[in-house]
Scaffold this active site. Structure first.
Site, mmCIF file in Angstrom:
data_model
loop_
_atom_site.group_PDB
_atom_site.id
_atom_site.type_symbol
_atom_site.label_atom_id
_atom_site.label_comp_id
_atom_site.label_asym_id
_atom_site.label_seq_id
_atom_site.Cartn_x
_atom_site.Cartn_y
_atom_site.Cartn_z
ATOM 1 N N LYS A 10 38.059 32.815 -1.030
ATOM 2 C CA LYS A 10 37.407 33.605 0.038
ATOM 3 C C LYS A 10 35.900 33.756 -0.191
ATOM 4 O O LYS A 10 35.120 33.730 0.753
ATOM 5 C CB LYS A 10 38.061 34.977 0.140
ATOM 6 C CG LYS A 10 39.479 34.897 0.683
ATOM 7 C CD LYS A 10 39.941 36.251 1.223
ATOM 8 C CE LYS A 10 41.269 36.135 1.935
ATOM 9 N NZ LYS A 10 42.376 35.697 1.076
ATOM 10 N N LYS A 12 33.894 31.614 -1.746
ATOM 11 C CA LYS A 12 33.237 30.337 -1.415
ATOM 12 C C LYS A 12 33.189 30.141 0.102
ATOM 13 O O LYS A 12 32.176 29.706 0.644
ATOM 14 C CB LYS A 12 34.034 29.177 -2.004
ATOM 15 C CG LYS A 12 33.906 28.995 -3.482
ATOM 16 C CD LYS A 12 34.612 27.710 -3.823
ATOM 17 C CE LYS A 12 34.843 27.519 -5.283
ATOM 18 N NZ LYS A 12 35.608 26.318 -5.550
ATOM 19 N N ASP A 69 33.898 22.283 -6.164
ATOM 20 C CA ASP A 69 34.493 22.672 -7.433
ATOM 21 C C ASP A 69 33.359 23.234 -8.276
ATOM 22 O O ASP A 69 32.309 22.601 -8.422
ATOM 23 C CB ASP A 69 35.169 21.511 -8.152
ATOM 24 C CG ASP A 69 36.107 22.053 -9.217
ATOM 25 O OD1 ASP A 69 37.149 22.618 -8.839
ATOM 26 O OD2 ASP A 69 35.799 21.952 -10.416
ATOM 27 N N PHE A 151 31.062 37.352 -5.898
ATOM 28 C CA PHE A 151 32.472 37.250 -6.281
ATOM 29 C C PHE A 151 32.539 36.691 -7.704
ATOM 30 O O PHE A 151 31.509 36.387 -8.315
ATOM 31 C CB PHE A 151 33.254 36.372 -5.286
ATOM 32 C CG PHE A 151 32.893 34.913 -5.306
ATOM 33 C CD1 PHE A 151 31.795 34.444 -4.607
ATOM 34 C CD2 PHE A 151 33.645 33.990 -6.046
ATOM 35 C CE1 PHE A 151 31.446 33.098 -4.635
ATOM 36 C CE2 PHE A 151 33.307 32.642 -6.069
ATOM 37 C CZ PHE A 151 32.206 32.198 -5.370
ATOM 38 N N ASP A 154 29.909 36.912 -10.771
ATOM 39 C CA ASP A 154 28.583 37.365 -10.329
ATOM 40 C C ASP A 154 28.121 38.707 -10.926
ATOM 41 O O ASP A 154 26.941 38.846 -11.273
ATOM 42 C CB ASP A 154 28.514 37.426 -8.792
ATOM 43 C CG ASP A 154 28.424 36.032 -8.181
ATOM 44 O OD1 ASP A 154 28.140 35.076 -8.922
ATOM 45 O OD2 ASP A 154 28.641 35.904 -6.955
ATOM 46 N N HIS A 179 23.801 27.625 -7.243
ATOM 47 C CA HIS A 179 24.329 26.281 -7.474
ATOM 48 C C HIS A 179 24.912 25.701 -6.186
ATOM 49 O O HIS A 179 24.676 24.557 -5.839
ATOM 50 C CB HIS A 179 25.394 26.340 -8.585
ATOM 51 C CG HIS A 179 26.419 27.424 -8.403
ATOM 52 N ND1 HIS A 179 26.074 28.727 -8.135
ATOM 53 C CD2 HIS A 179 27.784 27.400 -8.410
ATOM 54 C CE1 HIS A 179 27.177 29.460 -8.014
ATOM 55 N NE2 HIS A 179 28.224 28.671 -8.162
ATOM 56 N N ARG A 180 25.661 26.543 -5.445
ATOM 57 C CA ARG A 180 26.297 26.082 -4.196
ATOM 58 C C ARG A 180 25.230 25.795 -3.134
ATOM 59 O O ARG A 180 25.316 24.811 -2.410
ATOM 60 C CB ARG A 180 27.282 27.163 -3.722
ATOM 61 C CG ARG A 180 28.220 26.734 -2.614
ATOM 62 C CD ARG A 180 29.417 27.669 -2.516
ATOM 63 N NE ARG A 180 30.203 27.622 -3.728
ATOM 64 C CZ ARG A 180 30.216 28.586 -4.661
ATOM 65 N NH1 ARG A 180 29.516 29.687 -4.495
ATOM 66 N NH2 ARG A 180 30.925 28.435 -5.757
HETATM 67 P P1 IMP Z 1 37.446 26.446 -8.249
HETATM 68 O O1 IMP Z 1 37.860 27.088 -6.958
HETATM 69 O O2 IMP Z 1 38.551 25.744 -8.947
HETATM 70 O O3 IMP Z 1 36.233 25.590 -8.075
HETATM 71 O O4 IMP Z 1 37.055 27.649 -9.207
HETATM 72 C C1 IMP Z 1 35.789 28.170 -9.220
HETATM 73 C C2 IMP Z 1 35.771 29.439 -10.073
HETATM 74 O O5 IMP Z 1 34.491 29.520 -10.689
HETATM 75 C C3 IMP Z 1 35.900 30.676 -9.196
HETATM 76 O O6 IMP Z 1 37.206 31.158 -9.188
HETATM 77 C C4 IMP Z 1 34.968 31.658 -9.867
HETATM 78 O O7 IMP Z 1 35.648 32.318 -10.885
HETATM 79 C C5 IMP Z 1 33.909 30.767 -10.497
HETATM 80 N N1 IMP Z 1 32.746 30.625 -9.599
HETATM 81 C C6 IMP Z 1 32.334 29.499 -8.953
HETATM 82 N N2 IMP Z 1 31.248 29.757 -8.217
HETATM 83 C C7 IMP Z 1 30.982 31.066 -8.394
HETATM 84 C C8 IMP Z 1 29.977 31.915 -7.865
HETATM 85 O O8 IMP Z 1 29.119 31.540 -7.050
HETATM 86 N N3 IMP Z 1 30.021 33.183 -8.280
HETATM 87 C C9 IMP Z 1 30.939 33.654 -9.156
HETATM 88 N N4 IMP Z 1 31.922 32.920 -9.667
HETATM 89 C C10 IMP Z 1 31.943 31.617 -9.287
#
Ligand code: IMP
Length: 196
Positions: A10, A12, A69, A151, A154, A179-180
């Site tokens: 959610k 992302k 990812d 989230f 953060d 990063h995103r």
């Molecule tokens: P994915 O959905 O397998 O890519 O897992 C990414 C995980 O990395 C998330 O569940 C978060 O715990 C962490 N993560 C990735 N991007 C962020 C961000 O922008 N803020 C905080 N945590 C992030």
């Protein structure tokens, strides 16, 4: 061409929807919820697995599928949690459980603050082929939380050049430096080209 996001996260989804000018929808709006096994050993590999899986399930050439990812890496911990960020405290762990596991790991090392960085790999899959771009955000993690915004990790992450965590900083700040956000800037011209 319609843009579908291959993520159920959610946080992302909210960020992607705020950053994309084009209309985007979550794959679950079309396909329902589905578990995707991410067993590659890089962010790039896992992003491709997600985007390919959803593109194949949609079975429609009119879709462009985008996946993200991402994760956080702490140098002091040998790059952990890295690609395991979503399941650092175990498979099915919540964002809070993962966050507190990382805080505990820092406390065990006896540090209050140490360098870390986020990585995002964005994969784009369409009938024209596959693309992957990356973005990074450097900073420090602290052995505690501050703020409620964002989230995941953060509330414990202070970006370089700031003195507040992403839990305290406005969404607009994160959007500009994350990063995103960096990866999406690289992805945008590719997506625009595919839509022509
Ligand atoms: P994915 O959905 O397998 O890519 O897992 C990414 C995980 O990395 C998330 O569940 C978060 O715990 C962490 N993560 C990735 N991007 C962020 C961000 O922008 N803020 C905080 N945590 C992030």
């Amino acid at each position: 061409m319609k843009i579908v996001l291959a993520t159920g996260n959610k946080g992302k989804l909210r960020e992607f929807k705020a950053m994309c000018e084009a209309e985007v929808m979550a794959f679950s709006e079309i396909l329902g919820e589905m578990e995707i096994i991410e067993d590659a050993d890089t962010f790039k590999g896992n992003a491709l697995i997600k985007a390919r899986t959803i593109y194949e399930k949609l079975a429609d050439e009119n879709y462009i599928v985008i996946s993200d990812d991402s994760g956080i890496s702490v140098s002091l911990l040998g790059g952990e949690p890295g690609i395991y960020s979503a399941r650092y405290a175990g498979v099915g762990a919540s964002d809070k459980e993962n966050l507190y596991k990382l805080i505990d790991a820092l406390k065990e090392k006896g540090v209050e603050r140490t360098p870390a960085y986020y990585t995002a790999a964005i994969a784009i899959v369409s009938k024209y082929g596959e693309y992957v771009v990356h973005g990074w955000m450097h900073g420090d993690v602290i052995a505690g939380t501050k703020g409620e915004k964002g989230f995941g990790y953060d509330p414990m992450f202070i970006p370089s050049g700031y003195d507040k965590t992403l839990g305290e900083l406005d969404d607009e700040v994160k959007k500009a430096i994350s990063h995103r956000g960096q990866a999406l800037e690289l992805a945008k011209p590719i997506i625009e080209m595919l839509q022509r």
